[in-house]
Design an enzyme around this catalytic site. Structure first.
Site: not given
Ligand SMILES: *Cc1c(COP(=O)(O)O)cnc(C)c1O
Length: 372
Positions: A179-181
Site C-alpha cells: 500500500v506504500k508509495p
C-alpha cells in the site's frame, strides 16, 4: 470493494522480476546495489541501505543510533505501531507526543514538553504522506542533543522546503509494503548522509558480519556485533527499482485524486479533509478526512456500499499491549479526539476517475442517510 490503498504493477515491473528469476542471483546479487543507488539518487541522500521491511529499517535506525535500556524515544501518538515497537525492540522507552489537530503531524510544542534527561531521539512520522514541520523539529533536536529520525514510510517522493524526503533527518526510514508509495512486496530502506552509519546499517542487516558473501575475497570473515537477517532479495530489489521509475507518475495521480476530493468535499461541512501545512509537497499515501459527527457512524454504511475505508491510526498507547506497559488513556487529547473522527478514503494510483466519483457519491449518500 474499492480498497483504501493498493499497489500498481505494470508489464515493466513484471519483466524486471522475471528477468531476475530467469538469469540473476536471487539474493545478495547486483540488484541490491542498483536499487540502493537509485534510491539515493532519487532522494538526494548520500547513502541508501535496503532492508526486509519498514519495521526492520526503524529497528536498525534506532539500534545504530545507540538506543538502549534507559533511553527515551519521542514518537507521535498517531502512527503505525511499528514506530514505537522498534524502540521496545532496543529496550528503549517510547514517549508519546500529541499531534497537531489540523494535519495530525507531530506537534513540536508537545515534543518539547516530552523532553527529559533520558531523551535520545525524536521520530517524525510524515503522516499520510505530508512531511512534518522539519524546521521546528530540527531546531528542537539540535537544542536538546537528540537524533532526528524520519519515519518516512508514507512519504517517499514528497518534499519540505524543496528538499526531498530522505534529506530531512539524520536517518529516514522507508517501507515498500504494497500500500506504500512504491512496493517490493515487503521491503524497506534507510536513507542518510553518513557513510559510516550506512556501513553499520549494512553490517547489522547481515548478522553483524564484516563483509557480505558477494564482496568476500578471502576465506576469513568475522562477526563483529549481534545483527539480524534483514536482507532484501534481488527479486524484491528488481521490483522496487522498476517501481521507483514510476513513482513521479504515481504521486501526480495521487495528487490529482486528492484535488478532486478536496473540491467535492468543499461544499460538505460534515467531511473535512486534513489540513495542508505550508512549504511542502504532499505524497498522499493516505487521503484522511475528519468526520466531526463521529467516524463510527460512517464506517459500516460506507463498507456496505463497497468502500474499503479504514482508520489510520488508533493512538498507539491505547492498544492493550501498551496499556499493560502502563501508558494511561488521556495522554494525548488531540490524538484521542482525532481517532474518533478519522477515516482513510480510497486513494491509489490505479484508481479510475469513475471509482473516484463513486467514492464521492457514496460519501454524499451516507451523509444524507445519517443526516449530516
Ligand atoms: C508501514 C509503516 C511502517 C512499517 O513498515 P513495514 O514495511 O510494514 O514493516 C512503519 N511506520 C509507518 C508509519 C508505516 O506506515
Amino acid at each position: 470493494m474499492i480498497p483504501y490503498g493498493r499497489h500498481s504493477l505494470d508489464a515493466s515491473d513484471l519483466a524486471a522480476v522475471v528477468q531476475v528469476l530467469e538469469d540473476g542471483l536471487l539474493t545478495g546479487g547486483p540488484q541490491v546495489g542498483c536499487f540502493e543507488q537509485a534510491l539515493a539518487q532519487f532522494s538526494g541522500a548520500a547513502q541508501a541501505v535496503v532492508v526486509s521491511s519498514g519495521t526492520a529499517a526503524l529497528h536498525l535506525a534506532y539500534q545504530a543510533l545507540g538506543l538502549g535500556p534507559g533511553d527515551e524515544v519521542i514518537v507521535p501518538a498517531i502512527t503505525f505501531a511499528a514506530t514505537a515497537n522498534a524502540a521496545l525492540y532496543c529496550g528503549a522507552r517510547p514517549v508519546f507526543a500529541d499531534v497537531l489537530a489540523d494535519s495530525l503531524l507531530i506537534d513540536p510544542a508537545s515534543v518539547e514538553a516530552c523532553i527529559s534527561p533520558a531523551s535520545r531521539a525524536l521520530v517524525a512520522v510524515d503522516y499520510a504522506g505530508q512531511p512534518c514541520d522539519y524546521a521546528e523539529l530540527s531546531e528542537l533536536a539540535q537544542r536538546y542533543g537528540l537524533h532526528l529520525v524520519a519515519d518516512a514510510c508514507h512519504s517517499l517522493g514528497a518534499s519540505y522546503q524543496d528538499r526531498p524526503v530522505g534529506q530531512l533527518a539524520d536517518v529516514s526510514c522507508l517501507s515498500f509494503h504494497p500500500v506504500k508509495p512504491i512496493t517490493s512486496g515487503e521491503g524497506g530502506a534507510l536513507l542518510c548522509q553518513d557513510a559510516q552509519l550506512a556501513e553499520r546499517l549494512r553490517r547489522l542487516r547481515n548478522h553483524g558480519l564484516d563483509s557480505d558473501f558477494a564482496q568476500r575475497e578471502g576465506w576469513q570473515y568475522a562477526m563483529l556485533e549481534l545483527g539480524y537477517n534483514y536482507r532484501l532479495t534481488d527479486i524484491q530489489c528488481a521490483l522496487g527499482l522498476s517501481q521507483l521509475q514510476r513513482l513521479p507518475d504515481f504521486i501526480a495521480r495521487r495528487q490529482a485524486i486528492a484535488r478532486r476530493y478536496a473540491a467535492a468535499f468543499a461544499a460538505l461541512p460534515a467531511i473535512q479533509p486534513l489540513g495542508l501545512r505550508p512549504y511542502r509537497s504532499h505524497g498522499y499515501h493516505l487521503y484522511v478526512a475528519r468526520l466531526p459527527g463521529g467516524a463510527g457512524r460512517w464506517f459500516q454504511p460506507l463498507r456496505r456500499l463497497g468502500l474499503g475505508v479504514n482508520v489510520h491510526y488508533q493512538p498507539v498507547y491505547l492498544h492493550p499491549y501498551y496499556q499493560q506497559l502502563g501508558y494511561a488513556a488521556g495522554l494525548c487529547p488531540q490524538a484521542e479526539r482525532a481517532y474518533t473522527e478519522i477515516l482513510s478514503l480510497p486513494l491509489y494510483p490505479a484508481m479510475s476517475d469513475a471509482e473516484v466519483e463513486q467514492v464521492i457519491h457514496c460519501l454524499c449518500q451516507v451523509g444524507e442517510e445519517i443526516g449530516l
